[in-house]
Design a protein around this motif. Sequence first.
Motif, PDB file in Angstrom:
ATOM      1  N   ASN A 178       0.829  -1.213   0.000  1.00  0.00           N
ATOM      2  CA  ASN A 178       0.000   0.000   0.000  1.00  0.00           C
ATOM      3  C   ASN A 178       0.858   1.256   0.000  1.00  0.00           C
ATOM      4  O   ASN A 178       0.536   2.249  -0.663  1.00  0.00           O
ATOM      5  N   ILE A 179       1.958   1.217   0.752  1.00  0.00           N
ATOM      6  CA  ILE A 179       2.863   2.369   0.777  1.00  0.00           C
ATOM      7  C   ILE A 179       3.478   2.600  -0.600  1.00  0.00           C
ATOM      8  O   ILE A 179       3.599   3.734  -1.073  1.00  0.00           O
ATOM      9  N   ARG A 193       2.186   1.771  -3.506  1.00  0.00           N
ATOM     10  CA  ARG A 193       1.172   2.302  -4.421  1.00  0.00           C
ATOM     11  C   ARG A 193       0.933   3.783  -4.178  1.00  0.00           C
ATOM     12  O   ARG A 193       0.783   4.560  -5.134  1.00  0.00           O
ATOM     13  N   ARG A 194       0.906   4.193  -2.920  1.00  0.00           N
ATOM     14  CA  ARG A 194       0.718   5.620  -2.641  1.00  0.00           C
ATOM     15  C   ARG A 194       1.924   6.436  -3.081  1.00  0.00           C
ATOM     16  O   ARG A 194       1.790   7.589  -3.521  1.00  0.00           O
ATOM     17  N   ALA A 195       3.106   5.846  -2.999  1.00  0.00           N
ATOM     18  CA  ALA A 195       4.306   6.562  -3.427  1.00  0.00           C
ATOM     19  C   ALA A 195       4.295   6.802  -4.931  1.00  0.00           C
ATOM     20  O   ALA A 195       4.727   7.864  -5.408  1.00  0.00           O
ATOM     21  N   LYS A 196       3.786   5.836  -5.708  1.00  0.00           N
ATOM     22  CA  LYS A 196       3.710   6.022  -7.157  1.00  0.00           C
ATOM     23  C   LYS A 196       2.739   7.126  -7.531  1.00  0.00           C
ATOM     24  O   LYS A 196       2.929   7.833  -8.520  1.00  0.00           O
ATOM     25  N   LEU A 197       1.691   7.293  -6.732  1.00  0.00           N
ATOM     26  CA  LEU A 197       0.727   8.353  -7.018  1.00  0.00           C
ATOM     27  C   LEU A 197       1.305   9.737  -6.785  1.00  0.00           C
ATOM     28  O   LEU A 197       0.824  10.720  -7.358  1.00  0.00           O
ATOM     29  N   HIS A 198       2.338   9.831  -5.955  1.00  0.00           N
ATOM     30  CA  HIS A 198       2.929  11.130  -5.640  1.00  0.00           C
ATOM     31  C   HIS A 198       4.222  11.381  -6.406  1.00  0.00           C
ATOM     32  O   HIS A 198       4.953  12.323  -6.100  1.00  0.00           O
ATOM     33  N   GLN A 199       4.530  10.525  -7.376  1.00  0.00           N
ATOM     34  CA  GLN A 199       5.741  10.759  -8.160  1.00  0.00           C
ATOM     35  C   GLN A 199       5.563  11.966  -9.063  1.00  0.00           C
ATOM     36  O   GLN A 199       4.504  12.180  -9.645  1.00  0.00           O
TER      37      GLN A 199
END
Length: 283
Positions: free
Chosen positions: A185-186, A188-194
């Motif tokens: 989950n972490i 996936r959230r990191a990819k959204l903030h790239q």
Amino acid sequence: MNTAADSRHSALDSKEVYARLYGEPLFAIPQDLYIPPQALEVVLQSFEGPLDLLLYLIRKQNFDVLDIPMAEVTEQYLEYVEQLRQSNLELAGEYLLMAALLIEIKSRMLLPVKKADTGEEVEDPRAELVRRLLAYEQMKQAALDLDALPRVERDFWIAHAKADLHIEEILPEVCAEDLRQAWQNILRRAKLHQSHTITREQLSVRDHMSQILRRLSTTEFLEFNQLFNELLQQHTADATAVVVVHFLAMLELAKEALIAISQAKPYDPIYLRLAYRQPAVPA
């Protein structure tokens, strides 16, 4: 041996003992003893004001509040006020005002009734007093009803208890699968903030048209796949965009009849050549 003590007790018993002071008997009343006059007063009935007294006199004798016998009630009221005036003149002032009102009402009732000029009936002189008595009785009864309700620290007490409890916090168990899912989950959230930057690449169709013409000027025929294979080897980073532009340039040259695209038969290789150059005739 106890003859003297016995004779002393017999002498005390023969005298009348009025009181004892610090354990010693008093056989006579002290002459210099001062007793305040208020100490011997006996309060038979206490009232909160003139209306309270008047209502007491009416209810005690079961009189009708709407038809008060003014003569009898006034007489009883004045007797009480006279007793009150002798003991406390300041307190009697308020009661004297009500006594004057009662006497006025009694006097008006003795006079002959004179009808009003308008023909309406004259109001009973007791009407205002009756309204005040009924309103006072209603408020007094409401106060008694409120006082009869259970009251904290008078009729009951609120219980207070303190429990010394130790609450142990139970932590949930965590397995390896839960940890893996949390890590996914972490990610996936990191990819959204790239963050990424979009740049516009300058690719010219005319430039690629010139490249194709130069390439065909050195050979008579050029295979379709070979044209793009050489291009892919030169541009590896942005190959997709370059190939698309190169293909559009080839179509634009064919449209302008600068190159010829030929195929001997179905599924054979496709060849490109310059349109203005005639192919060599085999001998």
